[in-house]
Motif scaffolding. Structure first.
Motif, mmCIF file in Angstrom:
data_model
loop_
_atom_site.group_PDB
_atom_site.id
_atom_site.type_symbol
_atom_site.label_atom_id
_atom_site.label_comp_id
_atom_site.label_asym_id
_atom_site.label_seq_id
_atom_site.Cartn_x
_atom_site.Cartn_y
_atom_site.Cartn_z
ATOM 1 N N LYS A 115 0.841 -1.156 -0.090
ATOM 2 C CA LYS A 115 0.073 -0.063 0.034
ATOM 3 C C LYS A 115 1.038 1.097 -0.016
ATOM 4 N N GLY A 116 1.810 1.304 0.892
ATOM 5 C CA GLY A 116 2.598 2.487 0.930
ATOM 6 C C GLY A 116 3.498 2.731 -0.286
ATOM 7 N N VAL A 117 3.929 1.785 -1.242
ATOM 8 C CA VAL A 117 4.601 2.111 -2.206
ATOM 9 C C VAL A 117 3.612 2.344 -3.430
ATOM 10 N N ALA A 118 2.375 1.854 -3.317
ATOM 11 C CA ALA A 118 1.581 2.196 -4.476
ATOM 12 C C ALA A 118 0.866 3.572 -4.082
ATOM 13 N N GLY A 119 1.064 3.915 -2.876
ATOM 14 C CA GLY A 119 0.290 5.280 -2.509
ATOM 15 C C GLY A 119 -1.110 5.339 -2.476
ATOM 16 N N VAL A 120 -1.569 4.211 -2.070
ATOM 17 C CA VAL A 120 -2.972 4.138 -1.840
ATOM 18 C C VAL A 120 -3.389 3.196 -0.540
ATOM 19 N N TRP A 121 -4.232 3.861 0.209
ATOM 20 C CA TRP A 121 -4.496 3.468 1.550
ATOM 21 C C TRP A 121 -5.894 3.276 1.854
ATOM 22 N N GLU A 122 -6.872 4.289 1.347
ATOM 23 C CA GLU A 122 -8.296 3.775 1.442
ATOM 24 C C GLU A 122 -8.629 3.787 0.038
ATOM 25 N N ILE A 123 -9.320 2.585 -0.313
ATOM 26 C CA ILE A 123 -9.732 2.291 -1.775
ATOM 27 C C ILE A 123 -11.239 1.978 -1.811
ATOM 28 N N ASN A 124 -11.913 2.647 -2.630
ATOM 29 C CA ASN A 124 -13.188 2.743 -3.132
ATOM 30 C C ASN A 124 -13.493 1.640 -4.241
ATOM 31 N N PRO A 125 -13.744 0.618 -4.006
ATOM 32 C CA PRO A 125 -13.874 -0.627 -5.083
ATOM 33 C C PRO A 125 -14.373 -0.148 -6.547
ATOM 34 N N PHE A 126 -15.179 0.879 -6.494
ATOM 35 C CA PHE A 126 -15.573 1.160 -7.803
ATOM 36 C C PHE A 126 -14.906 2.442 -8.343
ATOM 37 N N HIS A 127 -14.062 3.154 -7.591
ATOM 38 C CA HIS A 127 -13.418 4.180 -8.079
ATOM 39 C C HIS A 127 -12.116 3.869 -8.946
ATOM 40 N N LEU A 128 -11.852 4.662 -10.009
ATOM 41 C CA LEU A 128 -10.774 4.483 -10.943
ATOM 42 C C LEU A 128 -9.629 4.868 -10.361
ATOM 43 N N TYR A 129 -8.460 4.127 -10.463
ATOM 44 C CA TYR A 129 -7.062 4.430 -9.945
ATOM 45 C C TYR A 129 -6.279 4.260 -10.979
ATOM 46 N N PRO A 130 -5.032 5.106 -11.012
ATOM 47 C CA PRO A 130 -4.096 4.828 -12.300
ATOM 48 C C PRO A 130 -3.459 3.600 -12.082
ATOM 49 N N VAL A 131 -3.497 2.939 -13.371
ATOM 50 C CA VAL A 131 -2.923 1.280 -13.108
ATOM 51 C C VAL A 131 -1.557 1.166 -13.013
ATOM 52 N N SER A 132 -0.971 2.360 -13.049
ATOM 53 C CA SER A 132 0.539 2.282 -12.825
ATOM 54 C C SER A 132 0.835 1.940 -11.127
ATOM 55 N N ARG A 133 -0.256 2.539 -10.460
ATOM 56 C CA ARG A 133 -0.119 2.268 -8.809
ATOM 57 C C ARG A 133 -0.234 0.795 -8.680
ATOM 58 N N TYR A 134 -1.117 0.153 -9.407
ATOM 59 C CA TYR A 134 -1.421 -1.196 -9.231
ATOM 60 C C TYR A 134 -0.433 -1.880 -9.531
ATOM 61 N N LEU A 135 0.364 -1.377 -10.644
ATOM 62 C CA LEU A 135 1.751 -2.312 -11.151
ATOM 63 C C LEU A 135 2.747 -2.286 -10.099
ATOM 64 N N ARG A 136 2.773 -1.011 -9.414
ATOM 65 C CA ARG A 136 3.796 -0.772 -8.407
ATOM 66 C C ARG A 136 3.585 -1.664 -7.177
ATOM 67 N N MET A 137 2.199 -1.692 -6.813
ATOM 68 C CA MET A 137 1.856 -2.708 -5.918
ATOM 69 C C MET A 137 2.320 -4.000 -6.132
ATOM 70 N N VAL A 138 1.931 -4.715 -7.268
ATOM 71 C CA VAL A 138 2.218 -5.912 -7.701
ATOM 72 C C VAL A 138 3.537 -6.290 -7.814
ATOM 73 N N SER A 139 4.260 -5.258 -8.522
ATOM 74 C CA SER A 139 5.846 -5.408 -8.541
ATOM 75 C C SER A 139 6.431 -5.497 -7.157
ATOM 76 N N THR A 140 6.147 -4.819 -6.486
ATOM 77 C CA THR A 140 6.607 -5.099 -4.873
ATOM 78 C C THR A 140 6.092 -6.323 -4.183
ATOM 79 N N ALA A 141 4.816 -6.870 -4.379
ATOM 80 C CA ALA A 141 4.432 -8.212 -4.047
ATOM 81 C C ALA A 141 5.390 -9.140 -4.627
ATOM 82 N N ALA A 142 5.702 -8.934 -6.137
ATOM 83 C CA ALA A 142 6.684 -9.878 -6.663
ATOM 84 C C ALA A 142 7.821 -9.983 -5.833
ATOM 85 N N ARG A 143 8.479 -8.996 -5.396
ATOM 86 C CA ARG A 143 9.798 -9.221 -4.825
ATOM 87 C C ARG A 143 9.669 -9.780 -3.361
ATOM 88 N N LEU A 144 8.524 -9.377 -2.671
ATOM 89 C CA LEU A 144 8.222 -9.920 -1.327
ATOM 90 C C LEU A 144 7.779 -11.456 -1.334
#
Length: 202
Positions: free
Chosen positions: A54-83
Motif C-alpha cells: 500500500k505504501g509503495v503504491a500510495g493507496v490507503w483507502e480504496i473505493n472498489p468502484f473508483h478508478l485509480y491509475p494502473v501504474s499504482r496497481y503495477l507498483r503494488m504488484v511489482s513490490t509483491a513480486a519481490r516480497l
C-alpha cells in the motif's frame, strides 16, 4: 481443469516495472482489483506485506468502484513480486491467484451480476461479452474473441498492462462462473502489452 501459464518471464518484477513505465495517468483500473490483490498479498505475506505494498503504491483507502491509475496497481504488484515470489511457488502462481480473485470480485459486483444475468449461463455468450466487461473494469486496451470452434476460442488482448498468467486466472474464473466444465486456458505473451489466450471447455 487445465491451466497453462506459458509466459516468458511474466511474473518478474522487472517486467512489471516496464509495464508500469508504459502506462499513462489515463490508464486506470477499478479499486476492486487493488482490494483483490491486497487480499492475496495478505493471505501469502501477512499484514506487513500489505502495508508495504500500500505504501509503495500510495493507496490507503480504496473505493472498489473508483478508478485509480494502473501504474499504482503495477507498483503494488511489482513490490509483491519481490516480497512473495521467493516464499511461494513462484510469482506466476501469485499472479494466477490475483487474476482468479479479480474475476471473483468483478463478477460479484453490480457490473458482474448484470453481465452474468445477460449471459444466462452460456460460456460462449460470456466470451462474446468479455470485451465490454473489461471496458467496465479498466479504461485501457482492446480485447476480442476469434472463434476456433463451438467451444473453443482465441481471445486477444492488446495494450493490456498485466502479464498473461494473471489473465489466465481471470478467464478461467469467468468461464467456471457460468458452469463451463473441463476449462482449459493457455496464455501466450506476444509482446510487452499484447497477449493471446487459447480457451476451450465443455
Amino acid at each position: 481443469m487445465y491451466v497453462s501459464t506459458e509466459v516468458s518471464g511474466g511474473g518478474a518484477a522487472w517486467e512489471l516495472e516496464q509495464r508500469r513505465l508504459a502506462a499513462t495517468d489515463d490508464d486506470q483500473a477499478r479499486g476492486m482489483f487493488f482490494q483483490g490483490a491486497l487480499h492475496v498479498i495478505a493471505c501469502l505475506g501477512g499484514e506487513g506485506a500489505v502495508a508495504r505494498c500500500k505504501g509503495v503504491a500510495g493507496v490507503w483507502e480504496i473505493n472498489p468502484f473508483h478508478l485509480y491509475p494502473v501504474s499504482r496497481y503495477l507498483r503494488m504488484v511489482s513490490t509483491a513480486a519481490r516480497l512473495l515470489g521467493p516464499g511461494s511457488r513462484g510469482f506466476d502462481e501469485v499472479l494466477l491467484r490475483m487474476g482468479a480473485q479479480a474475476s471473483v470480485d468483478f463478477l460479484s459486483s453490480l457490473f458482474g451480476r448484470e453481465l452474468l444475468a445477460e449471459t444466462m449461463g452460456s460460456p460462449r455468450t460470456l466470451v462474446e461479452a468479455m470485451g465490454d466487461a473489461y471496458r467496465m473494469a479498466v479504461s485501457y486496451g482492446e480485447r476480442y474473441p476469434q472463434w476456433t470452434g463451438e467451444r473453443s476460442v482465441r481471445f486477444v488482448m492488446r495494450r493490456d498492462f498485466m502479464p498473461a498468467v494473471y489473465h489466465v486466472g481471470v478467464l478461467r474464473g469467468a468461464l467456471e462462473s457460468v458452469g463451463a466444465r473441463d476449462v482449459r486456458v493457455r496464455g501466450r505473451q506476444v509482446a510487452l502489452l499484447e497477449s493471446e489466450y487459447e480457451m476451450s471447455w465443455r
